[in-house]
Motif scaffolding. Structure first.
Motif, PDB file in Angstrom:
ATOM      1  N   GLY A 189      80.388  16.420  24.526  1.00 42.76           N
ATOM      2  CA  GLY A 189      79.087  16.521  25.195  1.00 42.76           C
ATOM      3  C   GLY A 189      78.353  17.735  24.659  1.00 42.76           C
ATOM      4  O   GLY A 189      78.085  18.700  25.379  1.00 42.76           O
ATOM      5  N   ALA A 190      78.019  17.678  23.347  1.00 41.40           N
ATOM      6  CA  ALA A 190      77.495  18.877  22.673  1.00 41.40           C
ATOM      7  C   ALA A 190      76.084  18.699  22.126  1.00 41.40           C
ATOM      8  O   ALA A 190      75.579  19.585  21.458  1.00 41.40           O
ATOM      9  CB  ALA A 190      78.435  19.257  21.528  1.00 41.40           C
ATOM     10  N   SER A 191      75.434  17.571  22.407  1.00 41.82           N
ATOM     11  CA  SER A 191      74.175  17.295  21.700  1.00 41.82           C
ATOM     12  C   SER A 191      72.982  18.078  22.249  1.00 41.82           C
ATOM     13  O   SER A 191      71.965  18.184  21.580  1.00 41.82           O
ATOM     14  CB  SER A 191      73.875  15.796  21.709  1.00 41.82           C
ATOM     15  N   HIS A 192      73.092  18.599  23.471  1.00 42.65           N
ATOM     16  CA  HIS A 192      71.986  19.393  24.017  1.00 42.65           C
ATOM     17  C   HIS A 192      72.501  20.245  25.172  1.00 42.65           C
ATOM     18  O   HIS A 192      73.692  20.180  25.523  1.00 42.65           O
ATOM     19  CB  HIS A 192      70.812  18.500  24.468  1.00 42.65           C
ATOM     20  N   LEU A 217      73.946  22.547  27.933  1.00 48.89           N
ATOM     21  CA  LEU A 217      75.100  23.442  28.065  1.00 48.89           C
ATOM     22  C   LEU A 217      76.106  23.262  26.929  1.00 48.89           C
ATOM     23  O   LEU A 217      76.656  24.241  26.423  1.00 48.89           O
ATOM     24  CB  LEU A 217      75.763  23.178  29.431  1.00 48.89           C
ATOM     25  N   ARG A 249      74.453  10.917  20.686  1.00 46.04           N
ATOM     26  CA  ARG A 249      73.292  11.072  19.802  1.00 46.04           C
ATOM     27  C   ARG A 249      73.664  11.785  18.513  1.00 46.04           C
ATOM     28  O   ARG A 249      73.678  13.023  18.447  1.00 46.04           O
ATOM     29  CB  ARG A 249      72.191  11.833  20.532  1.00 46.04           C
ATOM     30  N   GLN A 266      80.284   9.464  19.458  1.00 46.31           N
ATOM     31  CA  GLN A 266      81.260   8.722  20.274  1.00 46.31           C
ATOM     32  C   GLN A 266      80.761   8.589  21.708  1.00 46.31           C
ATOM     33  O   GLN A 266      80.308   9.573  22.299  1.00 46.31           O
ATOM     34  CB  GLN A 266      82.583   9.508  20.249  1.00 46.31           C
ATOM     35  N   ASP A 267      80.847   7.382  22.250  1.00 50.97           N
ATOM     36  CA  ASP A 267      80.590   7.199  23.680  1.00 50.97           C
ATOM     37  C   ASP A 267      81.890   7.504  24.423  1.00 50.97           C
ATOM     38  O   ASP A 267      82.880   6.772  24.296  1.00 50.97           O
ATOM     39  CB  ASP A 267      80.136   5.759  23.954  1.00 50.97           C
ATOM     40  N   LEU A 268      81.876   8.578  25.189  1.00 50.85           N
ATOM     41  CA  LEU A 268      83.098   9.017  25.875  1.00 50.85           C
ATOM     42  C   LEU A 268      83.440   8.139  27.085  1.00 50.85           C
ATOM     43  O   LEU A 268      84.488   8.316  27.697  1.00 50.85           O
ATOM     44  CB  LEU A 268      82.963  10.487  26.287  1.00 50.85           C
ATOM     45  N   ALA A 269      82.553   7.214  27.409  1.00 54.15           N
ATOM     46  CA  ALA A 269      82.855   6.265  28.488  1.00 54.15           C
ATOM     47  C   ALA A 269      83.569   5.025  27.958  1.00 54.15           C
ATOM     48  O   ALA A 269      83.971   4.151  28.722  1.00 54.15           O
ATOM     49  CB  ALA A 269      81.564   5.853  29.206  1.00 54.15           C
ATOM     50  N   ALA A 287      80.475  16.651  28.958  1.00 53.36           N
ATOM     51  CA  ALA A 287      79.753  15.416  29.304  1.00 53.36           C
ATOM     52  C   ALA A 287      80.084  15.046  30.748  1.00 53.36           C
ATOM     53  O   ALA A 287      81.156  15.402  31.243  1.00 53.36           O
ATOM     54  CB  ALA A 287      80.182  14.296  28.369  1.00 53.36           C
ATOM     55  N   LEU A 290      84.132   8.002  31.977  1.00 53.06           N
ATOM     56  CA  LEU A 290      83.586   9.237  31.393  1.00 53.06           C
ATOM     57  C   LEU A 290      84.157  10.478  32.082  1.00 53.06           C
ATOM     58  O   LEU A 290      84.520  11.451  31.414  1.00 53.06           O
ATOM     59  CB  LEU A 290      82.055   9.217  31.526  1.00 53.06           C
ATOM     60  N   TYR A 332      79.711  10.431  41.680  1.00 50.95           N
ATOM     61  CA  TYR A 332      79.663  11.719  40.968  1.00 50.95           C
ATOM     62  C   TYR A 332      80.600  12.713  41.669  1.00 50.95           C
ATOM     63  O   TYR A 332      81.451  13.335  41.033  1.00 50.95           O
ATOM     64  CB  TYR A 332      78.230  12.226  40.943  1.00 50.95           C
ATOM     65  N   ILE A 339      79.361  24.032  38.672  1.00 50.20           N
ATOM     66  CA  ILE A 339      77.953  24.410  38.578  1.00 50.20           C
ATOM     67  C   ILE A 339      77.190  23.888  39.796  1.00 50.20           C
ATOM     68  O   ILE A 339      77.471  22.787  40.288  1.00 50.20           O
ATOM     69  CB  ILE A 339      77.351  23.794  37.291  1.00 50.20           C
ATOM     70  N   VAL A 396      71.929  23.813  36.515  1.00 49.74           N
ATOM     71  CA  VAL A 396      71.723  24.505  35.240  1.00 49.74           C
ATOM     72  C   VAL A 396      70.605  23.772  34.511  1.00 49.74           C
ATOM     73  O   VAL A 396      70.461  22.553  34.644  1.00 49.74           O
ATOM     74  CB  VAL A 396      73.025  24.570  34.407  1.00 49.74           C
ATOM     75  N   THR A 441      69.205  21.878  32.006  1.00 51.42           N
ATOM     76  CA  THR A 441      69.535  21.007  30.867  1.00 51.42           C
ATOM     77  C   THR A 441      68.490  19.897  30.818  1.00 51.42           C
ATOM     78  O   THR A 441      67.847  19.586  31.838  1.00 51.42           O
ATOM     79  CB  THR A 441      70.919  20.350  31.036  1.00 51.42           C
TER      80      THR A 441
HETATM   81  N1  LIG Z   1      72.516  20.035  34.935  1.00 54.70           N
HETATM   82  C1  LIG Z   1      72.915  20.445  36.143  1.00 54.70           C
HETATM   83  O1  LIG Z   1      72.146  20.962  36.962  1.00 54.70           O
HETATM   84  C2  LIG Z   1      74.376  20.312  36.508  1.00 54.70           C
HETATM   85  C3  LIG Z   1      74.771  20.609  37.813  1.00 54.70           C
HETATM   86  C4  LIG Z   1      76.119  20.521  38.133  1.00 54.70           C
HETATM   87  C5  LIG Z   1      77.037  20.153  37.159  1.00 54.70           C
HETATM   88  N2  LIG Z   1      76.613  19.864  35.903  1.00 54.70           N
HETATM   89  C6  LIG Z   1      77.579  19.428  34.914  1.00 54.70           C
HETATM   90  O2  LIG Z   1      77.340  20.079  33.683  1.00 54.70           O
HETATM   91  C7  LIG Z   1      77.610  19.211  32.593  1.00 54.70           C
HETATM   92  C8  LIG Z   1      76.399  19.179  31.672  1.00 54.70           C
HETATM   93  O3  LIG Z   1      75.298  18.739  32.393  1.00 54.70           O
HETATM   94  P1  LIG Z   1      74.125  17.891  31.744  1.00 54.70           P
HETATM   95  O4  LIG Z   1      73.088  17.871  32.793  1.00 54.70           O
HETATM   96  O5  LIG Z   1      73.744  18.446  30.432  1.00 54.70           O
HETATM   97  O6  LIG Z   1      74.923  16.495  31.598  1.00 54.70           O
HETATM   98  P2  LIG Z   1      74.981  15.246  30.627  1.00 54.70           P
HETATM   99  O7  LIG Z   1      73.807  14.386  30.812  1.00 54.70           O
HETATM  100  O8  LIG Z   1      76.300  14.605  30.883  1.00 54.70           O
HETATM  101  O9  LIG Z   1      74.913  15.785  29.122  1.00 54.70           O
HETATM  102  C9  LIG Z   1      75.823  16.670  28.596  1.00 54.70           C
HETATM  103  C10 LIG Z   1      76.215  16.247  27.206  1.00 54.70           C
HETATM  104  O10 LIG Z   1      77.120  15.150  27.303  1.00 54.70           O
HETATM  105  C11 LIG Z   1      76.718  14.095  26.435  1.00 54.70           C
HETATM  106  N3  LIG Z   1      77.091  12.832  27.062  1.00 54.70           N
HETATM  107  C12 LIG Z   1      76.683  12.340  28.250  1.00 54.70           C
HETATM  108  N4  LIG Z   1      77.223  11.126  28.454  1.00 54.70           N
HETATM  109  C13 LIG Z   1      77.998  10.870  27.379  1.00 54.70           C
HETATM  110  C14 LIG Z   1      78.814   9.775  26.983  1.00 54.70           C
HETATM  111  N5  LIG Z   1      78.915   8.674  27.727  1.00 54.70           N
HETATM  112  N6  LIG Z   1      79.481   9.844  25.816  1.00 54.70           N
HETATM  113  C15 LIG Z   1      79.361  10.932  25.016  1.00 54.70           C
HETATM  114  N7  LIG Z   1      78.614  12.003  25.336  1.00 54.70           N
HETATM  115  C16 LIG Z   1      77.940  11.959  26.496  1.00 54.70           C
HETATM  116  C17 LIG Z   1      75.212  14.280  26.258  1.00 54.70           C
HETATM  117  O11 LIG Z   1      74.766  13.822  24.996  1.00 54.70           O
HETATM  118  P3  LIG Z   1      74.373  12.327  24.594  1.00 54.70           P
HETATM  119  O12 LIG Z   1      73.380  11.872  25.591  1.00 54.70           O
HETATM  120  O13 LIG Z   1      73.828  12.524  23.204  1.00 54.70           O
HETATM  121  O14 LIG Z   1      75.614  11.506  24.582  1.00 54.70           O
HETATM  122  C18 LIG Z   1      75.089  15.800  26.286  1.00 54.70           C
HETATM  123  O15 LIG Z   1      75.330  16.330  25.004  1.00 54.70           O
HETATM  124  C19 LIG Z   1      77.990  17.861  33.209  1.00 54.70           C
HETATM  125  O16 LIG Z   1      79.389  17.739  33.261  1.00 54.70           O
HETATM  126  C20 LIG Z   1      77.428  17.938  34.615  1.00 54.70           C
HETATM  127  O17 LIG Z   1      78.137  17.152  35.538  1.00 54.70           O
HETATM  128  C21 LIG Z   1      75.303  19.933  35.547  1.00 54.70           C
END
Ligand SMILES: NC(=O)c1ccc[n+]([C@@H]2O[C@H](COP(=O)([O-])OP(=O)(O)OC[C@H]3O[C@@H](n4cnc5c(N)ncnc54)[C@H](OP(=O)(O)O)[C@@H]3O)[C@@H](O)[C@H]2O)c1
Length: 273
Positions: free
Chosen positions: A20-23, A25, A46, A70-73, A97, A120, A162, A192, A195, A197
């Motif tokens: 989960g590194a494309s954007h 955190l 992505r 890779q789709d991690l799901a 992710a 996932l 979730y 968290i 954050v 994102t």
């Molecule tokens: N943002 C917040 O306020 C918040 C609050 C509490 C906890 N968190 C946690 O913090 C983490 C990061 O948050 P986020 O908002 O950036 O979440 P996110 O939408 O899951 O994205 C994080 C990264 O994971 C990748 N990703 C998502 N689904 C994927 C899949 N099926 N296969 C492969 N890669 C996947 C995304 O890239 P691609 O789309 O390119 O695959 C992205 O690079 C998550 O675990 C979330 O639960 C966030």
């Protein structure tokens, strides 16, 4: 006490995997690790965004980067990731992710879609923790960082799956911390609240939250730095309360006492090996 850069690379290198590194955190983790001299495996769906980050990191730092689109799901996600990583020695595995793309009541999303979130946030996390963890334990060093949510601490309306899946990862990570803490492998759950994102901003816009684009949120770079500094201080970092409390009775310290107390109680019945 922060681990100095070369000591950090020695302890958690030579390769880090950021799932989960494309954007957001995940990308912030990658930048911070590259600065500390770790080679990075960048994983997400992505490929273009990952390729861009790879060239940025390789231009700025003397490191190697591997992109895994890779789709991690996917049910075989971990297997495919392990095949792509090959013989590289992974000293740090970060699973970032796992945001909830639906944010609906339980019955308003299909069981198939919830199944994907379950894979996932649970199956792939479990399989990767097993695979990377085994190699780290064999070497007697490494780190596992599970990016979680404060939703893990209890049920929440419109976030049922979730909260449930993040609860799974929290319990898994805390248990692994108790099993691995004396064997050279650090485990940290980062819980968290919010954050900044792209996913979070998009969700806030979609849900018509007032000030969705302007509201001040904790920054991904700050959280990434903090989590890397606290890697050796598991099992659980609760942001921001731990940071605001700054004392012995922070929520993180309370989780540590809870895991140690429960492990000692259970040892009477299940052994202490
Ligand atoms: N943002 C917040 O306020 C918040 C609050 C509490 C906890 N968190 C946690 O913090 C983490 C990061 O948050 P986020 O908002 O950036 O979440 P996110 O939408 O899951 O994205 C994080 C990264 O994971 C990748 N990703 C998502 N689904 C994927 C899949 N099926 N296969 C492969 N890669 C996947 C995304 O890239 P691609 O789309 O390119 O695959 C992205 O690079 C998550 O675990 C979330 O639960 C966030």
């Amino acid at each position: 006490m922060p681990v100095p850069n070369n000591a950090f690379a020695h302890r958690y290198g030579p390769w880090a995997v950021i799932a989960g590194a494309s954007h957001g955190l995940g990308a912030a983790f990658a930048r911070s690790l590259a600065e500390r001299g770790l080679n990075c495996v960048l994983v997400a769906r992505r490929g273009n965004a990952l390729a861009q980050l790879k060239s940025e990191l390789e231009q700025r730092y003397a490191i190697d980067v591997l992109v895994v689109t890779q789709d991690l799901a996917h049910p075989n996600a971990c297997e495919q990731l392990m095949a792509a990583v090959g013989e590289r020695q992974v000293g740090l595995f970060i699973y970032n992710a796992g945001g909830d793309p639906y944010i609906t009541r339980f019955l308003d999303t299909s069981v198939e879609d919830w199944g994907a979130l379950l894979r996932l946030n649970c199956s792939t996390v479990m399989q990767c923790s097993h695979a990377f963890g085994a190699a780290m334990l064999a070497r007697g060093q490494g780190g596992l960082l599970l990016v979680g949510s404060q939703a893990a601490l209890g049920g929440i309306r419109k976030l049922a799956m979730y909260a449930a899946t993040k609860g799974f990862a929290l319990n898994l990570g805390e248990s692994l911390w108790a099993e691995w803490k004396d064997r050279g492998v650090d485990v940290l759950n980062l819980l968290i609240g919010t954050v900044d994102t792209p996913t979070m901003r998009d969700a806030m816009v979609k849900l018509n939250i007032p000030d969705a684009l302007t509201m001040t949120l904790p920054q991904a770079e700050d959280l990434a730095l903090l989590a890397l500094e606290e890697l050796g201080n598991g099992p659980t970092l609760i942001h921001p309360e731990d940071i605001l409390a700054q004392g012995a009775d922070t929520p993180g310290a309370a989780r540590r006492a809870h895991v140690l107390g429960k492990s000692a109680q259970a040892a009477v019945f299940i052994g202490n090996d």
